[in-house]
Write a protein that holds these residues in place. Structure first.
Motif, PDB file in Angstrom:
ATOM      1  N   HIS A   1       0.848  -1.192   0.000  1.00  0.00           N
ATOM      2  CA  HIS A   1       0.000   0.000   0.000  1.00  0.00           C
ATOM      3  C   HIS A   1       0.887   1.247   0.000  1.00  0.00           C
ATOM      4  O   HIS A   1       0.634   2.216   0.725  1.00  0.00           O
ATOM      5  CB  HIS A   1      -0.944   0.000   1.207  1.00  0.00           C
TER       6      HIS A   1
ATOM      7  N   ASP B   1      -5.801  -3.625   4.136  1.00  0.00           N
ATOM      8  CA  ASP B   1      -7.118  -4.106   3.725  1.00  0.00           C
ATOM      9  C   ASP B   1      -7.748  -5.041   4.749  1.00  0.00           C
ATOM     10  O   ASP B   1      -8.944  -4.944   5.043  1.00  0.00           O
ATOM     11  CB  ASP B   1      -7.027  -4.800   2.363  1.00  0.00           C
TER      12      ASP B   1
ATOM     13  N   HIS C   1     -10.708  -5.577   0.268  1.00  0.00           N
ATOM     14  CA  HIS C   1      -9.815  -5.572  -0.893  1.00  0.00           C
ATOM     15  C   HIS C   1     -10.599  -5.773  -2.184  1.00  0.00           C
ATOM     16  O   HIS C   1     -11.292  -6.787  -2.356  1.00  0.00           O
ATOM     17  CB  HIS C   1      -8.776  -6.684  -0.738  1.00  0.00           C
TER      18      HIS C   1
ATOM     19  N   HIS D   1      -6.403   3.149  -4.461  1.00  0.00           N
ATOM     20  CA  HIS D   1      -5.502   2.290  -3.698  1.00  0.00           C
ATOM     21  C   HIS D   1      -4.494   3.142  -2.936  1.00  0.00           C
ATOM     22  O   HIS D   1      -3.821   3.985  -3.530  1.00  0.00           O
ATOM     23  CB  HIS D   1      -4.756   1.336  -4.640  1.00  0.00           C
ATOM     24  N   ALA D   2      -4.413   2.912  -1.632  1.00  0.00           N
ATOM     25  CA  ALA D   2      -3.500   3.678  -0.780  1.00  0.00           C
ATOM     26  C   ALA D   2      -3.707   5.177  -0.976  1.00  0.00           C
ATOM     27  O   ALA D   2      -2.769   5.968  -0.936  1.00  0.00           O
ATOM     28  CB  ALA D   2      -2.048   3.283  -1.045  1.00  0.00           C
TER      29      ALA D   2
ATOM     30  N   GLU E   1      -8.317   5.501   1.950  1.00  0.00           N
ATOM     31  CA  GLU E   1      -7.734   4.397   2.705  1.00  0.00           C
ATOM     32  C   GLU E   1      -6.781   4.903   3.783  1.00  0.00           C
ATOM     33  O   GLU E   1      -6.786   4.399   4.922  1.00  0.00           O
ATOM     34  CB  GLU E   1      -6.986   3.439   1.764  1.00  0.00           C
TER      35      GLU E   1
END
Length: 254
Positions: A32, A41, A111, A156-157, A161
């Protein structure tokens, strides 16, 4: 807390008899970027799942920490299994729970790469009338909140998150690395050339492993996301607990 793994078999008998629905957290152990831990996740899924642990009609299963993450394999520390293995593992875990009388479950997923396998597992369990176990992706439940908090497509990341984990596990976030994560990030997930999706692996379009604008992350925003998601999960569990099992099965062909 009704955390199944922490109960004795004697205590579990009473817990399972009282339970109308189970919660099954699934996630991944994968890169990540430089600011977040590999377990982002599955830690998120576990946190949401455990928000339901005080419900008398719910039992929370152990977290499944490795998922379908082959597209992150070029980054150090990433673990993964095939979609087929993951699908079968989740399906058989829920089927084993059904033997104890709990035949409705929510799979709390952290995820995105798991989504296809979870849908297939849920379909098989329903078609065989073993259990009804719809997947619940936490990020889908907070889309409106995230849109108000962040200016990013993400994926993502990202800021979403990063903010969530900053709230639930602030000891594992490295705020000083958020700029580096964003410097090597892509604006959105994947790569397209004339309508063809060519970004098969994350490294094809992101040097840092991140996608989005993680510098917008903030732990207070993460708290807002978590509370909104936990409320949505609680409402879903209320709905599912009230559904007669016979109404959950596939309708017969006319």
């Amino acid at each position: 807390m009704t955390l199944l793994a922490e109960r004795t078999t004697t205590d579990a008998a009473a817990d399972l008899e009282a339970a109308e629905v189970a919660v099954v957290p699934t996630g991944s152990t994968e890169q990540h970027g430089p600011a977040l831990p590999l377990g982002m996740d599955h830690m998120a899924a576990q946190a949401f799942a455990r928000s339901a642990a005080d419900r008398e009609d719910t039992v929370v299963l152990p977290t499944i920490p490795v998922g379908v993450s082959v597209h992150h394999r070029q980054f150090d520390g990433t673990l993964y299994v095939s979609a087929e293995t993951f699908e079968q593992y989740v399906e058989e875990t829920i089927a084993s729970l059904a033997e104890h009388g709990v035949r409705k479950a929510v799979v709390v997923n952290g995820h995105g790469g798991n989504s296809g396998a979870l849908r297939r597992a849920a379909r098989t369990l329903r078609d065989e009338e073993t259990a009804f176990a719809p997947p619940w992706n936490w990020w889908d439940s907070v889309e409106d909140v995230a849109a108000d908090l962040f200016d990013e497509d993400g994926g993502h990341a990202d800021a979403m998150e990063s903010s969530l984990l900053w709230h639930i596990r602030d000891d594992l976030v490295q705020p000083d690395e958020l700029e580096a994560a964003e410097a090597g990030a892509s604006e959105s997930w994947g790569e397209s050339v004339h309508g063809a999706a060519l970004g098969f692996d994350t490294i094809d379009f992101s040097e840092s492993g991140a996608v989005g604008r993680p510098t917008q992350a903030d732990p207070e925003k993460g708290e807002a996301l978590f509370e909104a998601g936990a409320d949505q999960l609680d409402a879903l569990l209320d709905w599912l607990a009230a559904q007669p099992l016979e109404d959950c099965w596939a309708r017969a062909h006319k």
